[in-house]
Structures are given as structure tokens and as C-alpha cells.
Write an enzyme that holds these catalytic residues in place. Structure first.
Site, PDB file in Angstrom:
ATOM      1  N   GLY A  12       9.058  -5.287   2.736  1.00 27.43           N
ATOM      2  CA  GLY A  12       8.968  -4.501   1.502  1.00 27.43           C
ATOM      3  C   GLY A  12      10.112  -4.809   0.546  1.00 27.43           C
ATOM      4  N   ILE A  46       0.841  -1.207   0.000  1.00 26.55           N
ATOM      5  CA  ILE A  46       0.000   0.000   0.000  1.00 26.55           C
ATOM      6  C   ILE A  46       0.875   1.256   0.000  1.00 26.55           C
ATOM      7  CG2 ILE A  46      -1.922   1.183   1.138  1.00 26.55           C
ATOM      8  CD1 ILE A  46      -2.607  -1.540   2.466  1.00 26.55           C
ATOM      9  N   PHE A  61     -10.242 -21.589   4.838  1.00 27.49           N
ATOM     10  CA  PHE A  61     -10.070 -21.760   6.278  1.00 27.49           C
ATOM     11  C   PHE A  61     -11.401 -21.539   6.998  1.00 27.49           C
ATOM     12  CE2 PHE A  61      -5.514 -20.202   5.440  1.00 27.49           C
ATOM     13  CZ  PHE A  61      -5.077 -21.500   5.223  1.00 27.49           C
ATOM     14  N   PHE A 103      -9.824  -1.884   5.225  1.00 29.88           N
ATOM     15  CA  PHE A 103     -10.365  -3.232   5.186  1.00 29.88           C
ATOM     16  C   PHE A 103      -9.396  -4.048   4.312  1.00 29.88           C
ATOM     17  CE2 PHE A 103     -14.207  -3.154   7.799  1.00 29.88           C
ATOM     18  CZ  PHE A 103     -14.002  -1.902   8.324  1.00 29.88           C
ATOM     19  N   THR A 117      -6.452  -0.482  10.780  1.00 34.07           N
ATOM     20  CA  THR A 117      -7.037  -1.681  10.182  1.00 34.07           C
ATOM     21  C   THR A 117      -8.423  -1.992  10.719  1.00 34.07           C
ATOM     22  OG1 THR A 117      -6.798  -4.089  10.083  1.00 34.07           O
ATOM     23  CG2 THR A 117      -5.813  -3.022  11.957  1.00 34.07           C
ATOM     24  N   TYR A 133      -2.411  -8.624  16.211  1.00 33.42           N
ATOM     25  CA  TYR A 133      -2.211  -7.620  15.161  1.00 33.42           C
ATOM     26  C   TYR A 133      -3.169  -6.440  15.352  1.00 33.42           C
ATOM     27  CZ  TYR A 133      -2.943  -5.376  10.688  1.00 33.42           C
ATOM     28  OH  TYR A 133      -3.116  -4.435   9.715  1.00 33.42           O
ATOM     29  N   GLY A 150      -7.920 -16.478  14.972  1.00 32.75           N
ATOM     30  CA  GLY A 150      -7.860 -15.019  14.898  1.00 32.75           C
ATOM     31  C   GLY A 150      -8.691 -14.399  13.791  1.00 32.75           C
ATOM     32  N   ASP A 193      12.326   2.360   5.080  1.00 35.89           N
ATOM     33  CA  ASP A 193      11.775   1.002   5.180  1.00 35.89           C
ATOM     34  C   ASP A 193      12.924   0.060   5.549  1.00 35.89           C
ATOM     35  OD1 ASP A 193       9.034  -0.382   3.517  1.00 35.89           O
ATOM     36  OD2 ASP A 193      10.614  -1.653   4.368  1.00 35.89           O
ATOM     37  N   LEU A 244      -5.495 -14.052   0.920  1.00 34.62           N
ATOM     38  CA  LEU A 244      -6.368 -14.896   0.103  1.00 34.62           C
ATOM     39  C   LEU A 244      -6.192 -14.668  -1.406  1.00 34.62           C
ATOM     40  CD1 LEU A 244      -8.671 -16.950  -0.058  1.00 34.62           C
ATOM     41  CD2 LEU A 244     -10.275 -15.036   0.084  1.00 34.62           C
TER      42      LEU A 244
END
Ligand code: UFG
Length: 333
Positions: free
Chosen positions: A37, A13, A209, A170, A117, A142, A294, A32, A191
């Protein structure tokens, strides 16, 4: 135009956001540590390899480059991994962010856009759409680390020393229009890239899952958002902060806001897999497995706050477009 430090700009992102900020005419520095990354993701601006725990380096960068504002992406992001390895997440995400915030206050760099998040909400059984004001009850370390950093920023902003916007993403998807910048984590846990690897034959199959969630088809539902739409939201959030010129230390200088970035439309894991089969034209084996620890059953945004405050609307975030963009990137890997 301003001097912007992009912490974690070599990631998925962050690198996309650099392109949007360059178009806005800002002078860009990416910091970074390349733990996740890739230096070649930084197509515009300067790149410095370094870590947020390095307070001395932060002081040098903030002062020498006359940094006006920071966009902070640098974090570990895999919800599943955070359950088995929580201390790394607290160290990297919380301690690293605290060191950055301390350096900002020390050097009077006042403005920050923070990557948060949907995972801060956790499992919210009574709400189909997640509004910013819901209780924060993350169900994985997280999400907990991101919520802790949001609290730090809120509390420091309240002193009048900082202005902060937290953007709660999201599920990011897609790639840039030229298919140069996409998701490439190592190891990959997300995914869509894994589904596309099954389509291109790099994996034998894709696993689902959990098929016993309380959702329409029994699989988890997520709100997928195109990475270019996320980049656009960062550009707008930064513009909002840069437009504010209140005197430091006054209450109005302590601007703080947190907003969701999503489409308000959810897609199940099965839906993602079926759409990927259509887009790629490839059929591949799908294996039903146990739940992953989780994982909340459903994470879908109420995004009206960002729609209004940032004058932001997703443009490329329909599922087929996102998977088609991700597919072009994945085939180039
Ligand atoms: N999933 C599978 N099979 C896989 C991989 C994932 O079924 O091989 C499922 C997961 O169990 C989950 C869904 O697909 O139900 C999405 O999983 P991802 O790993 O792609 O993404 P997450 O929802 O776990 O997390 C992502 C980001 C976070 C962000 C969150 C917000 O990694 O940083 O979205 O919703 F916070």
C-alpha cells in the site's frame, strides 16, 4: 457511528472503502505495513504503519482507540506469485490474520468484515456462475490462504465470540471518481493496469496468458467489479454487523456469512484488451503467450446473496466505465 480499524487500508480497495466509511460518519484508523500500500492513499482518518504479526501493537490499537469493528484487507493478492512463493502467502495472509483474530478475541472486539476472493472456488467446470455453496477447491496458494482465514472466522464465530462477514471479490477494477485512488502495484501483475500501460506507451505490448482455454475465445474469463461498488458493499456489510447487538457468547451472537461480490457477467482477456483500445483510442501490440500457472479458466459470480442480504447492486461496473475510470487514474500516475 463507530470506531473502525481498517487493516490494509492503504491499498487499492481499502483506501476506496475508507472514503465510503467516512461518508457513513465512522471514526477511522488505518493499519498498514506499506508492503503493497501507499500512505498517501489514506485520505481520511488516522494512519498507523504497522504489521498484523505485531500482537502488542494490535492490543494497543484495539484498546486505545476503542475499536468496535475491523475491516481486514491486509493480504498478498497476486495469484500467480503465490504459486512460486507460497510460504510468504501463508505467513502474511494466514499467520497475520490469526494474530489479528486472537487480538480481537482477547480484547473483545467482535465484528469483522474480511476480504476474501473468488479464488477460493478454483476451477469449477460444471458451473458458469459460482454460488457461495460450491465446494471450495482453490488451485493456487493465494486462494487457499483466503479460504483458511474464512474457516478460522467461521469456527471462531461458532463459539459466539465473533461476528464475521467474508466478502468474496471477483476482479476489482476502476478508480475513485476523482481518479486519485487506483490500482498501483509494484510490480504490477493485473490485467487492466498492464493493458493501460501498453496504451500509454509505458510498456511495448500486452501479453495474453493462454489462448487455449475452454472459453468462447480461448482466453480466461473474469467478472470485473468497480472498486467503488466494492466499497459500497463494505459499508453495507459493516452496517449489517453494527446493527446486531446480541449478547456475546450466545449462539445468535456467532453470526457468520460469506458472499460473492461480482456482476454475474464475465469478460475474456481479449474483450478487456479490445475495450481498452476503444476507450483509450490507442492501438498497441498484443502477444499471445503460454498459460500463467494457477489461473482458472472462468470466474464469474452468482451475486444474488449480496444483492439480497446487503441490498447491494453494482452501479459503475460495466466494463467501459471501469476501464475509463482506470485510464484517468493511470494517466495521472
Ligand atoms: N492476464 C493476461 N496478461 C497479463 C496479466 C493478466 O493475460 O499481463 C490474464 C490472467 O492470466 C488472468 C486474467 O488476465 O486470466 C486476469 O488476471 P489478473 O492478474 O488481473 O487477476 P486474477 O484473476 O489473477 O486475480 C485477481 C486478483 C485476486 C482475486 C481474483 C478474483 O488478483 O486477488 O482476481 O478473480 F482473487
Amino acid at each position: 457511528m463507530a470506531n473502525i480499524l481498517v487493516a490494509g487500508g492503504a491499498g487499492f480497495i481499502g483506501s476506496q472503502t475508507l472514503l465510503a466509511l467516512a461518508q457513513d460518519g465512522h471514526t477511522l484508523t488505518t493499519l498498514d505495513n506499506l508492503s503493497n500500500g501507499f500512505a498517501d492513499n489514506v485520505i481520511v482518518g488516522d494512519f498507523i504503519e504497522g504489521d498484523l504479526h505485531d500482537a502488542q501493537l494490535l492490543d494497543t490499537v484495539l484498546v486505545d482507540r476503542k475499536i468496535d469493528a475491523i475491516i481486514h484487507f491486509a493480504a498478498f493478492i497476486e495469484a500467480g506469485v503465490s504459486v512460486t512463493n507460497p510460504m510468504d502467502f501463508y505467513d502474511n495472509n494466514v499467520a497475520g490474520s490469526l494474530t489479528l483474530i486472537q487480538a480481537m478475541v482477547r480484547n473483545r472486539v467482535r465484528k469483522i468484515v474480511f476480504s476474501s476472493t473468488a479464488a477460493v472456488y478454483g476451477q469449477q467446470d460444471d458451473h458458469d456462475l459460482l454460488h457461495e455453496n460450491l465446494a471450495k477447491q482453490p488451485i493456487n496458494p493465494y486462494g487457499q490462504t483466503k479460504w483458511m482465514v474464512e474457516c478460522m472466522l467461521r469456527d471462531v464465530a461458532a463459539t459466539g465470540d465473533m461476528e464475521a462477514i467474508c466478502l468474496r471479490y471477483f476482479n476489482a477494477a476502476g478508480s475513485d471518481p476523482d481518479a486519485r485512488l487506483g490500482e498501483r502495484h509494484d510490480p504490477e501483475t493485473h490485467l487492466i493496469p498492464l493493458v493501460l500501460d501498453a496504451a500509454r506507451g509505458v510498456r511495448d505490448s500486452i501479453s495474453i496468458f493462454g489462448t487455449d482455454y475452454a472459453t468462447e475465445d480461448g482466453t480466461c474469463i473474469r467478472d470485473y467489479i468497480h472498486v467503488a461498488d466494492l466499497a459500497d458493499a463494505h459499508s453495507k456489510a459493516l452496517a449489517l454487523l453494527l446493527g446486531r447487538n446480541e449478547t456475546p457468547g450466545t449462539p445468535s451472537a456467532g453470526f457468520y456469512d460469506a458472499m460473492n461480490l461480482g456482476t454475474s457477467r464475465g469478460h475474456s482477456v481479449r474483450e478487456v484488451i479490445e475495450t481498452a483500445k476503444q476507450v483509450t483510442g490507442v492501438d498497441f501490440p498484443v502477444i499471445e503467450k503460454e498459460r500463467r500457472p494457477g489461473d482458472p479458466a472462468r470466474l464469474v459470480a452468482d451475486a444474488t446473496r449480496a444483492n439480497k442480504l446487503l441490498n447491494w447492486q453494482p452501479q459503475r461496473s460495466d466494463l467501459k466505465t471501469m476501464i475509463a475510470d482506470a485510464w484517468r487514474f493511470r494517466q495521472n500516475l
